[in-house]
Each structure stands twice: as structure tokens, then as C-alpha cells.
Design an enzyme around this catalytic site. Structure first.
Site, PDB file in Angstrom:
ATOM      1  CG  HIS A 126      48.162 -11.270  -7.834  1.00 51.76           C
ATOM      2  ND1 HIS A 126      48.991 -10.334  -7.236  1.00 51.76           N
ATOM      3  CD2 HIS A 126      47.183 -10.558  -8.459  1.00 51.76           C
ATOM      4  CE1 HIS A 126      48.525  -9.116  -7.466  1.00 51.76           C
ATOM      5  NE2 HIS A 126      47.435  -9.221  -8.214  1.00 51.76           N
ATOM      6  CG  ASP A 156      53.280 -13.219  -3.376  1.00 52.42           C
ATOM      7  OD1 ASP A 156      53.495 -13.352  -4.593  1.00 52.42           O
ATOM      8  OD2 ASP A 156      52.319 -12.579  -2.930  1.00 52.42           O
TER       9      ASP A 156
END
Length: 360
Positions: A126, A156
């Protein structure tokens, strides 16, 4: 949709995070975005505001019929966005080579954390993991505390969706001369590394150290930090330049002659203590009013629930109200080809309807 990308056709293979965010921005700017979702994944679409400005279809990509329909759609598209682990679309029959056979002008945009190659390319991760390996996470936080996750903005979205978009638009520009599509390999670990280029350059010249919370832009400098006010809320201070620093001191009622020099690092703790005491003497809104029309680079730290009441935000229509909540308007803004207010996530439609539309 209105916007500078009106007429651009984008197929998005359903995913999460930066891929959908990039597709959202393309839709915000006028592109015709069609998301191919799994038949079992449509529940909750109306609650995901990131799916605005889409037409949503469903197809079982593991079935022959679903694969055929997807390839028909891809054959008419300018851009394909996918965010699976490397090799997944190839196994589905939707890899770059298969798609190029039906559309050699296709920009095949791949979004992953680690990239298409490398020893970690098949490893789960992540945002926090991707920025832990390129120095970013280590650099964020107080020196006497552990590193602090910067939400999931840096990996992200800053290093992921933004660089995916840069790659897509660059490949579209190149296609105008070559007539050919190509694969865009956007990796969050790569993109976020570019975001921190300035710190690498400063480090090379001795202006940045690996000690967290000891540098000018990481909260180490007392004139670039946040301060608690009398009501427990905070202000943000970015008074780096001498003239801005002087304006801040004037607003606080402090005399520079009685303070440690601004850039005497050895006396930064002393200066920080004095600024901490000054800001704690009044509540946040008091300081907001004091510095509202100055160049002191002092602003209130607003919570999400306060943002839509900020006069500057209101004047620029930075947010709009939808479904009982607030959402950001498209950015950036264009003088001739302005974007319109986003459409909310739509109900699914038949993929054949999109094919008919794109045949027109």
C-alpha cells in the site's frame, strides 16, 4: 462532458485507489470514461464519489463473452487504464499485445505500486510501503517520534495517479506524430521518488540531513511549522523569506531585535518556545483575523468540516455539495474549455449501448 479532453475515449478496468482517481480526473476534464466492473461489484457504486463522470458497464472478464465485449470496447478507445498486479491482464487475454491487435493506437496505462518489473513487482503493498523504500516516509514526522503516514496522498495520488496522468497525456501527444499507442508503466515508488527530487538535491549540497524533523521544510525550522492556539486549534506558519518572517513577527507583536536570529539553528529551540508562547495567547480565529490580509504566511488549520466555510474556498467554488456531502470541483481551470460540475456516479448500463454510441 465539457472540458479540454472532450472526445477522448477511456476504458477503465475496475480497481481501487490511484487508477480510478486518474480516470476520475480524465472524466472531470471532459473525457468519455467507461468503467468495466465485475458483475458482483456494482453494489455501493452510488456511495463512491470517486466514480463520478463515468458510464459503468459490467462484464465477466474471465468468460469468453465478457472478454469479447471488452475487446470490442477497447478497439474503439484511446486509453485503457488497469491497476492489477503485473501479468493479470495478460492471463485474462487483455494484455498489451492482445489489445494492440485490435487497436494499435491504444495508450495502455498500467498503475501499480512497485512497477511491472523488479523483485517486488508481484508483492502486495500500500501507499505506506511504497514510500517507505524511497526515503519519503523516513523524512516525515518529528525527530523524537516514529515516521508519520502522510495519509495516502504521496504514494497513491501524488506519485501514483498524477504520474499515470502525465504518462497518458505524454503518450497521447507522441501518438499525434507516430500514430502508434504504447504502454505506460506508472509505479508509485517511481512517481513519489520524483516528488521528493528537491530534497535529494538539497541533500547533495548539504542543505538536508537524514535526521527527521531537523530541516527547514520538515518542521525543524520554527518558522515552518504548526502551532497550537489558546482554543486547542492550530495555525500553519510558512514564514521562510525574511520579509514574510518580519510580517509574522509584527502580527504577533514581537520585536526581531529581542529574538534569536531566524536562521541560527543552534537557537531554533529557543525561538520555537517564544513563538509557541505567542500563538498560545489567543485562539485560532483571532490569529486568522490578524493575518487575513498580510504576507506573513500564517493561516488557520481547518478540519474537513470547516473547509466549505472558508471565504477563499467559497469565492473560487473549490467544492460543491452533492448527496449531502462536499466534493472538490475539477482542477485545474481553463479559460476556454471549462469543465462542468461533475455528474454523480451513475447506474450501470449495457455495454452494447456504449459500443453503439462509440460507433457514431
Amino acid at each position: 462532458m465539457a472540458g479540454p479532453l472532450s472526445g477522448l475515449r477511456v476504458v477503465e478496468l475496475a480497481g481501487i485507489g490511484p487508477g480510478p482517481h486518474a480516470a476520475m480526473i480524465l472524466g472531470d476534464l471532459g473525457a468519455d470514461v467507461v468503467r468495466i466492473d465485475r458483475p458482483s461489484s456494482v453494489d455501493g457504486i452510488s456511495r463512491d464519489a470517486m466514480l463520478r463522470n463515468r458510464r459503468i458497464v459490467t462484464a465477466d472478464l474471465k468468460s469468453d463473452q465478457g472478454l469479447e465485449l471488452a475487446l470490442k470496447l477497447i478497439a474503439k478507445a484511446d486509453v485503457l487504464i488497469e491497476g492489477y498486479r503485473p501479468g493479470v491482464t495478460e492471463r485474462l487475454g487483455l494484455g498489451p499485445e492482445e489489445c494492440a491487435k485490435v487497436n494499435d493506437r491504444l495508450i495502455y496505462a498500467r498503475m501499480t505500486g512497485w512497477g511491472q518489473t523488479g523483485p517486488r513487482s508481484q508483492q502486495a503493498g500500500h501507499d505506506i510501503n511504497y514510500i517507505s523504500l524511497n526515503g519519503i516516509l523516513h523524512a516525515i514526522g518529528r525527530g523524537d517520534e516514529r515516521p508519520v503516514p502522510p495519509l495516502n496522498l504521496v504514494g497513491d495520488f501524488g506519485g501514483g495517479s498524477m504520474f499515470l496522468l502525465v504518462g497518458i497525456l505524454a503518450a497521447l501527444w507522441e501518438r499525434q506524430s507516430s500514430g502508434k499507442g504504447q504502454v505506460v508503466d506508472a509505479a508509485m515508488v517511481d512517481g513519489s521518488s520524483v516528488l521528493i527530487q528537491m530534497m535529494w538535491a538539497m541533500r547533495a549540497t548539504g542543505m538536508w540531513t537524514d535526521t527527521r524533523g531537523a530541516n527547514m521544510l520538515d518542521g525543524g525550522a520554527p518558522y515552518y511549522d504548526t502551532y497550537e492556539c489558546a482554543d486547542g486549534r492550530y495555525v500553519a506558519v510558512g514564514a521562510i523569506e525574511p520579509q514574510f518572517y518580519a510580517a509574522m513577527l509584527a502580527g504577533l507583536g514581537l520585536d526581531a531585535a529581542e529574538l534569536p536570529p531566524q536562521n541560527d539553528r543552534a537557537r531554533w529551540p529557543e525561538l520555537r518556545a517564544l513563538l509557541t508562547e505567542a500563538f498560545a495567547s489567543h485562539d485560532r480565529d483571532h490569529w486568522g483575523a490578524v493575518f487575513a490580509n498580510s504576507d506573513a504566511c500564517v493561516t488557520p488549520v481547518l478540519a474537513f468540516g470547516e473547509v466549505h466555510n472558508e471565504p477563499h474556498i467559497i469565492e473560487r467554488n473549490t467544492f460543491y455539495e452533492a448527496n449531502g456531502g462536499w466534493q472538490p470541483m475539477p482542477a485545474p481551470r481553463f479559460s476556454r474549455t471549462a469543465s462542468s460540475q461533475p455528474r454523480p456516479p451513475a447506474a450501470t448500463i449495457d455495454i452494447e449501448a456504449v459500443l453503439t454510441d462509440w460507433d457514431g
